[in-house]
Design an enzyme around this catalytic site. Structure first.
Site, PDB file in Angstrom:
ATOM      1  N   ASP A 131       0.822  -1.208   0.000  1.00 50.66           N
ATOM      2  CA  ASP A 131       0.000   0.000   0.000  1.00 50.66           C
ATOM      3  C   ASP A 131       0.857   1.259   0.000  1.00 50.66           C
ATOM      4  OD1 ASP A 131      -2.286  -1.403  -0.096  1.00 50.66           O
ATOM      5  OD2 ASP A 131      -2.677  -1.357   2.076  1.00 50.66           O
TER       6      ASP A 131
ATOM      7  N   GLU B 282     -10.655 -30.031 -18.314  1.00 50.50           N
ATOM      8  CA  GLU B 282     -10.543 -28.818 -17.491  1.00 50.50           C
ATOM      9  C   GLU B 282     -11.753 -28.725 -16.577  1.00 50.50           C
ATOM     10  OE1 GLU B 282     -10.483 -25.535 -20.230  1.00 50.50           O
ATOM     11  OE2 GLU B 282      -8.845 -26.418 -21.371  1.00 50.50           O
TER      12      GLU B 282
ATOM     13  N   LYS C 251     -14.981 -26.813 -15.223  1.00 53.03           N
ATOM     14  CA  LYS C 251     -15.909 -25.829 -15.760  1.00 53.03           C
ATOM     15  C   LYS C 251     -16.232 -24.857 -14.631  1.00 53.03           C
ATOM     16  CE  LYS C 251     -20.040 -25.452 -18.577  1.00 53.03           C
ATOM     17  NZ  LYS C 251     -20.664 -24.350 -17.902  1.00 53.03           N
TER      18      LYS C 251
ATOM     19  N   ASP D 132     -17.869 -21.839 -12.692  1.00 57.86           N
ATOM     20  CA  ASP D 132     -19.240 -21.342 -12.730  1.00 57.86           C
ATOM     21  C   ASP D 132     -19.284 -19.862 -12.358  1.00 57.86           C
ATOM     22  OD1 ASP D 132     -21.939 -21.348 -13.009  1.00 57.86           O
ATOM     23  OD2 ASP D 132     -22.370 -22.394 -11.133  1.00 57.86           O
TER      24      ASP D 132
ATOM     25  N   TYR E  65      -9.105 -19.970 -20.048  1.00 61.75           N
ATOM     26  CA  TYR E  65      -9.102 -21.331 -20.587  1.00 61.75           C
ATOM     27  C   TYR E  65      -9.120 -21.415 -22.104  1.00 61.75           C
ATOM     28  CZ  TYR E  65     -14.000 -19.966 -19.937  1.00 61.75           C
ATOM     29  OH  TYR E  65     -15.174 -19.280 -19.909  1.00 61.75           O
TER      30      TYR E  65
ATOM     31  N   LYS F  14     -11.831 -30.833 -24.231  1.00 59.40           N
ATOM     32  CA  LYS F  14     -11.496 -30.168 -25.493  1.00 59.40           C
ATOM     33  C   LYS F  14     -10.483 -31.006 -26.253  1.00 59.40           C
ATOM     34  CE  LYS F  14     -11.993 -25.660 -23.397  1.00 59.40           C
ATOM     35  NZ  LYS F  14     -11.307 -24.586 -22.687  1.00 59.40           N
TER      36      LYS F  14
ATOM     37  N   LYS G 191     -21.778 -31.903 -16.927  1.00 58.33           N
ATOM     38  CA  LYS G 191     -22.270 -31.182 -15.744  1.00 58.33           C
ATOM     39  C   LYS G 191     -22.348 -32.112 -14.547  1.00 58.33           C
ATOM     40  CE  LYS G 191     -23.803 -27.029 -17.179  1.00 58.33           C
ATOM     41  NZ  LYS G 191     -24.943 -26.341 -16.788  1.00 58.33           N
TER      42      LYS G 191
ATOM     43  N   CYS H 177     -51.109 -10.140   6.735  1.00 58.06           N
ATOM     44  CA  CYS H 177     -49.753 -10.107   7.276  1.00 58.06           C
ATOM     45  C   CYS H 177     -49.694 -10.935   8.565  1.00 58.06           C
ATOM     46  CB  CYS H 177     -49.356  -8.665   7.560  1.00 58.06           C
ATOM     47  SG  CYS H 177     -47.767  -8.532   8.379  1.00 58.06           S
TER      48      CYS H 177
ATOM     49  N   CYS I 101     -49.023  -8.323  11.598  1.00 58.46           N
ATOM     50  CA  CYS I 101     -49.922  -7.252  12.037  1.00 58.46           C
ATOM     51  C   CYS I 101     -51.347  -7.431  11.536  1.00 58.46           C
ATOM     52  CB  CYS I 101     -49.385  -5.897  11.597  1.00 58.46           C
ATOM     53  SG  CYS I 101     -49.558  -5.619   9.837  1.00 58.46           S
TER      54      CYS I 101
ATOM     55  N   CYS J 146     -46.803  -6.254   2.844  1.00 61.93           N
ATOM     56  CA  CYS J 146     -47.692  -5.756   3.879  1.00 61.93           C
ATOM     57  C   CYS J 146     -47.643  -4.229   3.772  1.00 61.93           C
ATOM     58  CB  CYS J 146     -47.217  -6.199   5.269  1.00 61.93           C
ATOM     59  SG  CYS J 146     -48.039  -5.268   6.572  1.00 61.93           S
TER      60      CYS J 146
ATOM     61  N   CYS K 152     -46.518  -2.137  11.501  1.00 64.24           N
ATOM     62  CA  CYS K 152     -46.195  -3.554  11.422  1.00 64.24           C
ATOM     63  C   CYS K 152     -44.809  -3.740  12.061  1.00 64.24           C
ATOM     64  CB  CYS K 152     -46.215  -3.970   9.950  1.00 64.24           C
ATOM     65  SG  CYS K 152     -45.777  -5.686   9.685  1.00 64.24           S
TER      66      CYS K 152
HETATM   67  S1  IVH Z   1     -14.423 -23.272 -23.288  1.00 63.82           S
HETATM   68  C1  IVH Z   1     -15.786 -22.682 -27.610  1.00 63.82           C
HETATM   69  N1  IVH Z   1     -13.595 -23.940 -20.904  1.00 63.82           N
HETATM   70  O1  IVH Z   1     -18.869 -22.476 -19.899  1.00 63.82           O
HETATM   71  C2  IVH Z   1     -15.387 -23.027 -26.222  1.00 63.82           C
HETATM   72  N2  IVH Z   1     -15.668 -22.767 -21.094  1.00 63.82           N
HETATM   73  O2  IVH Z   1     -21.086 -23.499 -21.736  1.00 63.82           O
HETATM   74  C3  IVH Z   1     -15.590 -21.918 -25.281  1.00 63.82           C
HETATM   75  N3  IVH Z   1     -16.719 -22.234 -18.927  1.00 63.82           N
HETATM   76  O3  IVH Z   1     -19.345 -19.718 -22.016  1.00 63.82           O
HETATM   77  C4  IVH Z   1     -15.692 -22.259 -23.868  1.00 63.82           C
HETATM   78  N4  IVH Z   1     -15.161 -23.155 -17.657  1.00 63.82           N
HETATM   79  O4  IVH Z   1     -18.399 -19.293 -19.692  1.00 63.82           O
HETATM   80  C5  IVH Z   1     -14.566 -23.341 -21.627  1.00 63.82           C
HETATM   81  N5  IVH Z   1     -12.727 -24.534 -18.824  1.00 63.82           N
HETATM   82  C6  IVH Z   1     -13.671 -23.956 -19.557  1.00 63.82           C
HETATM   83  C7  IVH Z   1     -14.795 -23.336 -18.946  1.00 63.82           C
HETATM   84  C8  IVH Z   1     -15.784 -22.758 -19.761  1.00 63.82           C
HETATM   85  C9  IVH Z   1     -16.318 -22.485 -17.677  1.00 63.82           C
HETATM   86  C10 IVH Z   1     -17.979 -21.557 -19.293  1.00 63.82           C
HETATM   87  C11 IVH Z   1     -17.831 -20.440 -20.285  1.00 63.82           C
HETATM   88  C12 IVH Z   1     -18.641 -20.811 -21.485  1.00 63.82           C
HETATM   89  C13 IVH Z   1     -19.586 -21.833 -20.931  1.00 63.82           C
HETATM   90  C14 IVH Z   1     -19.925 -22.828 -22.017  1.00 63.82           C
END
Ligand code: IVH
Length: 664
Positions: free
Chosen positions: A34, A109, A111, A113, A220, A283, A307, A401, A404, A419, A425
């Protein structure tokens, strides 16, 4: 000399940012960091000629004027096909095998969220950050993204001159929990999950708030004409070496067995990660093979997501209770037989509103499915109708409510029941007081929700004005309240008499009047008498005050009890008009002008310019139109805005001309 000093400080701070946010291994203390940042800020303020939009000081954010600019994606942002079982993953594997007819590797990889983002880098500098939007064009959220410390503003190593990188912006669980705790204390609506919190944060107009939310990001996917390698996995490694945060949970697999091992491992292990994940992405590793497989209309043929199953449980619905919040909104809550779900015991689930209850066709005694998914509060997703032996009473939303007895109302277009009995209340009265004493309003220390409850129960507080009538001898008589707390409350109330008028207006708790609107009202009407007498027409004439707010303000001041409370507050000596200084600050040099702010500035922040415009009678608007009087243009103005300004013949004004116009 100064220039090189500034540059070396920037490099040093960048390295420390990287060590801390990407590598998670800081080498200096926060305090030292800082101090260095402050040193750089001071130098940059003193020597604005060395301004750099990618300086580490730009990560603290400012206020962005108006909405976001829409930018077309160079490469569309596609989504992925979803799968939910190993069988479907196997189908994908077979499709790829047949499509390629040669050996291939898959990169597994996590995914993440969160909310997806596309970053453009040119010559190692972050140029633009755009949200997914509709996949073809998204919002330019560069200023907000620059506040995310793990995103490099400047790269190191051997990077391509120009490329895009895609990833996910996330709010870590710990930040999310804390944010919701704060929101709960302020009785603000909670974020349902970190994904909503991250995307909501990214769309905030104030990047200083974005900075405070401590977002993180994983990347990614690289795009560009000249990428370093032919393998996706190698490109990710390269991106890591330039400074990006790449997940360590990335594995190159050759067989389906390896893929399924990765899935099974992370389905359990992901619960220990600091951020939310909802599946796995597979991928094809070779970019050449990716090209050969190509795309369907919506998604690539070379990638798929798997998923994770949301955890579910079945349990019995025993009853539905209804909670009344500060604003009078009534929330239905399901009371369940306790059941284990994702490691916690679930006894209650949110039912959101009457429409959801109706759609589920809920009856007391039903066996219901509860799911946690990404949400913190479990929800009922379905009723097991087969399990109904005897059908219980149908759940019908209450008409009165529970606190009250007043008849509930439902505003047009809103899902919630309210309400309307605001002043009588109990939870609404207590809620109003909690809001009034809160930090952003009167900031009265010592009056938390428990103390307010205690004072309310004991008849010492009936409305907000009573706070100024509390007497030490009465307070100390109460059990659970020591002398020290009593004095604390009294002193806090005394001190709050200095709180400026605009915060008093906010503190009144008029429905739909948040901090910003309160400020607008205070500046427009200047004192409480004028505000009290303002008509609907006068109110809607104020910038950003629409019919809904105007109506609510009029209704508030029509209520005799509210007017009474206000005259008591006035008698107690609260600030009921705008301070002299703030009135003075109001000029008319920009009366009737409509001004767009674009780019970055060296003499004042955007926030300050916005305030200057408003205080001098102008209107700050987000997008350029034929009605725009001029654009207050800084460095690196958005190309879309520039094009539009040229087309419409709207003039640009630089900051020094603007300041001289205001005699500053
Ligand atoms: S690849 C064409 N890799 O999932 C490929 N997506 O349903 C582009 N996401 O819009 C996506 N982790 O927001 C890729 N390791 C990962 C990911 C990932 C999360 C999300 C991303 C994408 C959505 C696809």
């Amino acid at each position: 000399m100064i220039k090189s000093q500034i540059e070396s400080l920037r490099r040093e701070l960048e390295q420390h940012n990287y060590n801390y946010y990407v590598l998670s291994s800081p080498t200096i203390s926060d305090f030292e960091f800082d101090a260095k940042l402050k040193e750089l800020q001071a130098l940059e303020a003193q020597y604005p000629e060395f301004f750099d939009p990618n300086s580490p000081t730009q990560r603290v954010g400012s206020d962005i004027a108006g909405g976001f600019e829409q930018v077309a994606h160079v490469y569309s942002m596609l989504s992925l096909g979803n799968t939910y079982s190993m069988d479907e993953v196997q189908d994908f594997y077979e499709r790829v095998r047949k499509g390629l007819n040669e050996d291939f590797e898959l990169v597994c990889e996590l995914k993440y969220d969160g909310t997806s983002i596309s970053l453009t880098y040119e010559n190692g500098l972050l140029i633009r950050a755009v949200t997914r939007g509709d996949g073809e064009k998204g919002d330019d959220v560069t200023a907000n993204v620059k506040t995310i410390r793990s995103i490099p503003l400047r790269l190191h190593g051997d990077y391509p001159a120009s490329f895009e990188i895609r990833g996910e912006i996330l709010m870590p669980w710990s930040v999310f929990d804390e944010l919701n705790r704060e929101r709960e204390a302020q009785e603000e609506q909670l974020f349902a999950n970190p994904r909503n919190a991250a995307s909501g944060t990214l769309k905030l107009q104030n990047s200083a708030t974005v900075a405070s939310r401590k977002l993180d990001a994983y990347f990614y996917y690289l795009l560009g004409e000249k990428l370093p390698a032919e393998l996706h996995s190698e490109n990710l490694k390269a991106a890591h070496s330039w400074g990006f945060k790449i997940s360590e949970a990335t594995k190159v697999c050759k067989t389906l067995d390896e893929v399924s091992g990765f899935i099974n491992y992370w389905d359990v292990e992901r619960k220990n990660l600091p951020v939310a994940t909802d599946g796995i992405v597979l991928k094809v590793n070779s970019l050449n093979q990716q090209k050969n497989l190509g795309y369907t209309a919506k998604s690539p043929r070379w990638a798929i997501s798997y998923k994770f199953q949301a955890e579910k449980a079945v349990t019995r619905l025993n009853s539905v209770s209804y909670q009344v919040g500060r604003t009078g909104a009534v929330t239905p809550v399901a009371n369940l037989d306790p059941v284990q779900l994702s490691g916690t015991t679930v006894k209650r689930a949110s039912l959101h509103n009457a429409d959801i209850i109706e759609a589920l066709d809920l009856h007391i005694g039903d066996m219901v499915f509860v799911e946690k998914g990404g949400e913190i509060i479990p929800k009922i997703t379905a009723v097991d109708k087969e399990a109904r032996l005897l059908i219980g009473d149908k759940v019908r939303f209450i008409k009165n409510c529970p606190e009250c007895g007043a008849t509930l109302v439902r505003f047009e277009g809103e899902a919630a029941h309210y309400c309307p009995n605001e002043n009588a209340c109990p939870p609404q009265i207590k809620g109003k007081m909690e809001h009034f004493v809160s930090r952003k309003a009167m900031n009265i220390d010592g009056l938390g929700s428990e103390t307010i409850n205690l004072l309310y129960q004991n008849g010492l507080l009936h409305n907000i004005a009573d706070i100024y009538n509390l007497k030490i001898p009465d307070l100390v008589l109460l059990e659970r309240l020591g002398t020290k707390s009593a004095y604390n409350i009294r002193d806090g109330a005394e001190k709050s008499k200095e709180v400026p008028f605009e915060r008093v207006v906010f503190g009144l708790g008029i429905r739909f009047v948040g901090e910003t609107i309160a400020k607008k009202l205070a500046y427009a009407f200047k004192n409480i008498e004028a505000l009290e007498q303002a008509t609907f027409e006068e109110l809607i004439a104020v910038d950003e005050i629409g019919g809904r707010i105007a109506q609510s303000v009029v209704a508030y001041f029509t209520d005799e009890e509210n007017r009474n409370t206000i005259s008591q507050l006035k008698a107690f000596g609260l600030q009921m008009s705008l301070s002299e200084e703030k009135m003075q600050a109001h000029g008319s040099a920009l009366d009737g002008l409509s001004i767009v702010i674009s780019g970055t500035f060296s003499q004042h922040s955007r926030d300050e310019y916005k305030t200057m415009i408003e205080r001098n009678g102008g209107k700050n608007v987000g997008s350029v139109s034929a009605k725009t009087s001029f654009i207050l243009a800084g460095e690196n103005m958005g190309p879309e805005k520039l094009k539009k300004a040229e087309k419409l013949g709207v003039k640009l004004m630089d900051e020094s001309t603007f300041l001289s116009m205001l005699n500053l």
